[in-house]
Design an enzyme around this catalytic site. Sequence first.
Site, PDB file in Angstrom:
ATOM      1  N   ARG A  50     -11.225 -12.953 -15.946  1.00  0.00           N
ATOM      2  CA  ARG A  50     -11.147 -12.460 -14.560  1.00  0.00           C
ATOM      3  C   ARG A  50     -11.119 -13.650 -13.621  1.00  0.00           C
ATOM      4  NH1 ARG A  50     -15.586 -11.573 -12.360  1.00  0.00           N
ATOM      5  NH2 ARG A  50     -16.526 -10.317 -14.013  1.00  0.00           N
ATOM      6  N   TYR A 102       5.450   0.271   4.271  1.00  0.00           N
ATOM      7  CA  TYR A 102       5.427   0.882   2.941  1.00  0.00           C
ATOM      8  C   TYR A 102       4.309   1.932   2.915  1.00  0.00           C
ATOM      9  CZ  TYR A 102       4.593   1.307  -2.068  1.00  0.00           C
ATOM     10  OH  TYR A 102       4.395   1.787  -3.329  1.00  0.00           O
ATOM     11  N   ASP A 174       4.406  -9.277   4.335  1.00  0.00           N
ATOM     12  CA  ASP A 174       4.798  -8.655   3.068  1.00  0.00           C
ATOM     13  C   ASP A 174       6.257  -9.032   2.828  1.00  0.00           C
ATOM     14  OD1 ASP A 174       5.712  -6.935   1.066  1.00  0.00           O
ATOM     15  OD2 ASP A 174       4.485  -5.238   1.738  1.00  0.00           O
TER      16      ASP A 174
HETATM   17  C1  LIG Z   1       5.843  -1.466  -3.732  1.00  0.00           C
HETATM   18  C2  LIG Z   1       5.459  -2.106  -2.468  1.00  0.00           C
HETATM   19  C3  LIG Z   1       4.122  -2.396  -2.198  1.00  0.00           C
HETATM   20  C4  LIG Z   1       3.001  -2.035  -3.144  1.00  0.00           C
HETATM   21  O1  LIG Z   1       3.080  -2.749  -4.339  1.00  0.00           O
HETATM   22  P1  LIG Z   1       2.567  -2.203  -5.754  1.00  0.00           P
HETATM   23  O2  LIG Z   1       2.952  -3.260  -6.703  1.00  0.00           O
HETATM   24  O3  LIG Z   1       3.262  -0.892  -5.994  1.00  0.00           O
HETATM   25  O4  LIG Z   1       1.097  -2.000  -5.631  1.00  0.00           O
HETATM   26  C5  LIG Z   1       3.825  -3.018  -0.999  1.00  0.00           C
HETATM   27  N1  LIG Z   1       4.788  -3.350  -0.114  1.00  0.00           N
HETATM   28  C6  LIG Z   1       6.077  -3.071  -0.342  1.00  0.00           C
HETATM   29  C7  LIG Z   1       7.106  -3.441   0.668  1.00  0.00           C
HETATM   30  C8  LIG Z   1       6.466  -2.444  -1.528  1.00  0.00           C
HETATM   31  O5  LIG Z   1       7.755  -2.158  -1.736  1.00  0.00           O
END
Ligand SMILES: *Cc1c(COP(=O)(O)O)cnc(C)c1O
Length: 388
Positions: A50, A102, A174
Amino acid sequence: MKKDLRFNSRTIHGGQHPDKAYGAVMPPIYQTSTYAQSSPGQHQGYEYSRSGNPTRHALEESLASIENGRFGLAFASGLAAMDAVVKLLKPGDEVLATNDLYGGSYRLFRKVFEPLGIRFRFLGMQDAEAVASAIGPETRLVWVETPTNPMMQVIDIAAVAESCRSRGVLLAVDNTFATPYLQRPLELGADIVMHSATKYLGGHSDVVAGGLVVKDKELADRLYFIQNASGAVCGPMDSFLVLRGIKTLHVRMQRHCENGRAVAEFLAGHPGVERVYWPGFPDHPNHDIAAKQMTGFGGMISFVPRGARFEDAVRIVENLRVFTLAESLGGVESLAGHPASMTHASIPKDEREKSGVTDSLIRLSVGIEDAADLTEDLERALAAMNRD
Ligand SMILES: *Cc1c(COP(=O)(O)O)cnc(C)c1O
């Protein structure tokens, strides 16, 4: 880290070294929870998986390298990575987030962290001034997603970063949709880059994983503490799969962009299509910012069929054969989704529609198949819409 290499080489070599034990060129999958110590506290850098694992570490270095940051952290999913960022905050702190977010990100903010006392405000961020004036005394974090999902709005990262820096607010981006091949937020002034590595980084729809990259040592230490304390780490096998995906990121992205353009132009010229959302079109409202901060426009496209009826959208996605109707994006194969009933179902209908996610909107993740097979597939599915 091989800092001197260019992006297309860093995807392959960034942070990668032949394995110390036998010189394996590929990082071995260290499928172990623990590590032998010769004497209490005497170990070779790893104590418990971890806290640290060599395969995960190889991925973390690769992530840092391709995003041009200094520190990478790999998580069990994109949302686990986001979860760690929000845990930097405390009750009473405020987060400003992109309104067209998202669905899972929105759910994490509203349903998990809001009840714990962290406050969230959602706003359109295409106008960077609006972000600057929304930042208040309790704002600690601005969360940007660009291009947005599924409306493909583009937010000026450098402008938002400027407003955040002058007010001492952290900026997280993101970067799942664009990937560092198209846009590198840390170079534009962001503090944190987040990825759902499940999508383009992994690239083959065979793993769920997430990542964070930062430049600042103190921030990296705080995030590492949370990663280890909360424990949502990326497993060794999953780390290996993401690493393998990253090695072809640049060639895949190049083709995603080419096919994205072919599909976007096909849809825009089709009489059965009312609107196409793709930042590569010169008349897209944020095209100039996209052209400035991205090196290409990607393979994510949303569109609304003529008449904008829910039943037509359903008919179209049911009739696709090369595109698979499925959640997710960013794999080599093309996927189609219906956000209102799939990825964005966790957002209340009125909130959803405010940002344009109507019941007839269809989202495409354009893969790297032959573009002619993709446009023919859409042609056939759009024809099915008129058959009653
Ligand atoms: C899929 C996605 C997430 C979440 O990611 P996971 O790997 O499914 O937990 C967050 N932001 C965006 C833009 C995504 O497409």
